[in-house]
Design a protein around this motif. Structure first.
Motif, short mmCIF file in Angstrom:
data_model
loop_
_atom_site.label_atom_id
_atom_site.label_comp_id
_atom_site.label_asym_id
_atom_site.label_seq_id
_atom_site.Cartn_x
_atom_site.Cartn_y
_atom_site.Cartn_z
N PRO A 220 0.84 -1.20 0.00
CA PRO A 220 0.00 0.00 0.00
C PRO A 220 0.87 1.25 0.00
N GLY A 221 0.48 2.24 -0.77
CA GLY A 221 1.23 3.49 -0.81
C GLY A 221 2.21 3.58 -1.95
N ARG A 222 2.53 2.46 -2.57
CA ARG A 222 3.44 2.52 -3.72
C ARG A 222 2.80 3.37 -4.81
N LYS A 223 3.60 4.22 -5.46
CA LYS A 223 3.03 5.16 -6.43
C LYS A 223 3.26 4.76 -7.89
N LYS A 224 4.28 3.94 -8.12
CA LYS A 224 4.58 3.54 -9.50
C LYS A 224 4.61 2.02 -9.62
N PHE A 225 4.17 1.53 -10.75
CA PHE A 225 4.25 0.09 -10.99
C PHE A 225 5.71 -0.32 -11.12
N GLU A 226 6.03 -1.45 -10.52
CA GLU A 226 7.42 -1.88 -10.49
C GLU A 226 7.76 -2.85 -11.61
N HIS A 227 6.81 -3.73 -11.95
CA HIS A 227 7.09 -4.80 -12.91
C HIS A 227 6.41 -4.60 -14.25
N SER A 228 5.71 -3.48 -14.41
CA SER A 228 4.93 -3.29 -15.62
C SER A 228 4.77 -1.79 -15.87
N THR A 229 4.26 -1.44 -17.02
CA THR A 229 4.00 -0.02 -17.30
C THR A 229 2.52 0.27 -17.11
N ILE B 5 -5.84 8.12 -11.35
CA ILE B 5 -5.94 8.37 -9.91
C ILE B 5 -4.86 9.38 -9.54
N ALA B 6 -5.27 10.49 -8.96
CA ALA B 6 -4.32 11.58 -8.68
C ALA B 6 -3.19 11.12 -7.78
N GLY B 7 -1.97 11.39 -8.21
CA GLY B 7 -0.81 11.10 -7.37
C GLY B 7 -0.25 9.69 -7.51
N TYR B 8 -0.97 8.84 -8.22
CA TYR B 8 -0.55 7.45 -8.36
C TYR B 8 -0.64 7.04 -9.84
N GLU B 9 0.16 6.07 -10.22
CA GLU B 9 -0.13 5.39 -11.47
C GLU B 9 -1.34 4.49 -11.21
N GLY B 10 -1.94 4.02 -12.27
CA GLY B 10 -3.08 3.11 -12.10
C GLY B 10 -4.40 3.76 -12.46
N PHE B 11 -5.46 2.98 -12.33
CA PHE B 11 -6.76 3.42 -12.83
C PHE B 11 -7.91 2.94 -11.95
N GLN B 12 -8.99 3.71 -12.02
CA GLN B 12 -10.29 3.22 -11.59
C GLN B 12 -10.98 2.73 -12.86
N ILE C 161 -13.07 -1.68 -10.48
CA ILE C 161 -11.79 -2.15 -9.95
C ILE C 161 -10.85 -0.96 -9.88
N ASP C 162 -10.24 -0.76 -8.73
CA ASP C 162 -9.16 0.22 -8.61
C ASP C 162 -7.86 -0.57 -8.68
N CYS C 163 -7.09 -0.34 -9.71
CA CYS C 163 -5.84 -1.08 -9.90
C CYS C 163 -4.68 -0.11 -9.70
N LEU C 164 -4.00 -0.25 -8.59
CA LEU C 164 -2.94 0.68 -8.18
C LEU C 164 -1.60 -0.05 -8.10
N PRO C 165 -0.52 0.69 -8.06
CA PRO C 165 0.80 0.03 -7.96
C PRO C 165 0.94 -0.84 -6.71
N GLY C 166 0.20 -0.51 -5.66
CA GLY C 166 0.30 -1.28 -4.42
C GLY C 166 -0.63 -2.46 -4.32
N GLY C 167 -1.59 -2.58 -5.24
CA GLY C 167 -2.55 -3.69 -5.18
C GLY C 167 -3.87 -3.29 -5.81
N VAL C 168 -4.89 -4.12 -5.57
CA VAL C 168 -6.18 -3.86 -6.21
C VAL C 168 -7.29 -3.81 -5.17
N HIS C 169 -8.28 -2.96 -5.46
CA HIS C 169 -9.51 -2.91 -4.69
C HIS C 169 -10.63 -3.35 -5.63
N LEU C 170 -11.35 -4.37 -5.23
CA LEU C 170 -12.39 -4.94 -6.10
C LEU C 170 -13.76 -4.51 -5.59
N TRP C 171 -14.29 -3.47 -6.19
CA TRP C 171 -15.63 -2.99 -5.83
C TRP C 171 -16.61 -3.56 -6.86
N CYS C 172 -16.45 -4.82 -7.12
CA CYS C 172 -17.26 -5.47 -8.15
C CYS C 172 -17.48 -6.92 -7.74
#
Lengths: 156, 118
Positions: free
Chosen positions: A75-84, A103-110, A118-129
């Motif tokens: 949690p809190g990681r801002k950039k993807f480490e193994h992918s773009t 998502i402001a301040g982070y790589e990744g998407f809602q 799905i919120d897919c962030l550099p630190g992990g995923v939140h599945l609101w589905c």
């Protein structure tokens, strides 16, 4: 990753008697028990597993653990480490999302899906589905390719 | 023999294509760059990334379509870059889909293709 979600489902089933009655009364104790079960599963596999119970969630008793789930590696990681980020965009689009928001301040998407978000962030995923077989398949692929998470032998 | 060739470096796409092809009983292989594409392409379905930064898919398509026995070309792109679709169609791609359509369309295409007469 699907093996972790399935392990969570098994644990929730096996311990259902411990929280079912409390959950029907919306008792905080039920949420604590469910949180403990998720935390144990997370420790077993080396990540943070959270069962979220947002206010107003539909069918929370039946669907517990089958939606509103967070799987966090760092949690809190801002950039993807193994992918773009563009590869992550593609993964989400191939899952069926046609609406992606940054998502402001982070790589990744809602990512908006027919069954939720799905919120897919550099630190992990939140599945609101709803966690469908397609979402489980997506988790297996993204945790391997994007998060560099290796499945134990024989789990997939 | 019919074969699917995926010329995409993204592991996610590679594994998706291999899974779809194997499920349908069709051979599949990975050519991480188009330089590795075979010179004889009859009975082949080649998948190219229309948004690739590794190679020029439009140039590759022109070369492949100039062969005596050209392959079927399948391209995919992010829907936010709609201009890629018309560029692909101009150079002879047979099938052009968005990333979102990729899995369902390719599954259907391979199923139909394997049942067609050679």
């Amino acid at each position: 990753m699907s093996w972790i979600v399935k392990d969570l489902w098994k644990e929730l089933d096996e311990h259902r008697e411990e929280y079912a009655l409390q959950l029907s009364r919306s008792s905080p104790k039920a949420f604590a028990i469910i949180g403990d079960i998720a935390a144990r599963v997370g420790v077993r596999w080396g990540l943070i597993v959270q069962v979220n119970l947002p206010a107003g969630a539909r069918n929370a008793r039946e669907s517990i653990g089958h939606e509103n789930l967070s799987l966090l590696i760092e949690p809190g990681r801002k950039k993807f480490e193994h992918s773009t980020e563009s590869e992550v965009r593609r993964h989400l689009e191939m899952l069926g999302s046609s609406q992606l928001k940054s998502i402001a301040g982070y790589e990744g998407f809602q990512a908006r899906l027919d069954s939720g978000r799905i919120d897919c962030l550099p630190g992990g995923v939140h599945l609101w589905c709803t966690i469908t077989p397609q979402v489980l398949d997506f988790l297996d692929r993204i945790f391997t390719n994007v998060y560099g998470f290796t499945a134990p032998v024989g789990t997939i | 023999m019919r074969k699917v060739i995926v010329a995409v470096s993204d592991l996610f796409v590679q594994s998706r294509v291999l899974q779809i092809a194997h499920t349908q009983g069709i051979d599949a292989e990975i050519a991480e760059t188009p330089l590795n594409l075979p010179k004889s392409t009859g009975q082949q379905l080649i998948i190219l990334d229309l948004d690739s930064s590794d190679y020029d898919p439009y140039q590759v398509a022109r070369q492949l379509k100039a062969l005596a026995s050209p392959p079927i070309l399948f391209g995919f792109y992010p829907h936010v870059k709609a201009d890629l679709k018309s560029r692909a169609e101009q150079v002879g791609f047979d099938h052009v889909v968005t990333n979102r359509e990729f899995v369902s369309y390719l599954t259907r295409l391979i199923a139909e293709w394997k049942n067609e007469s050679p």
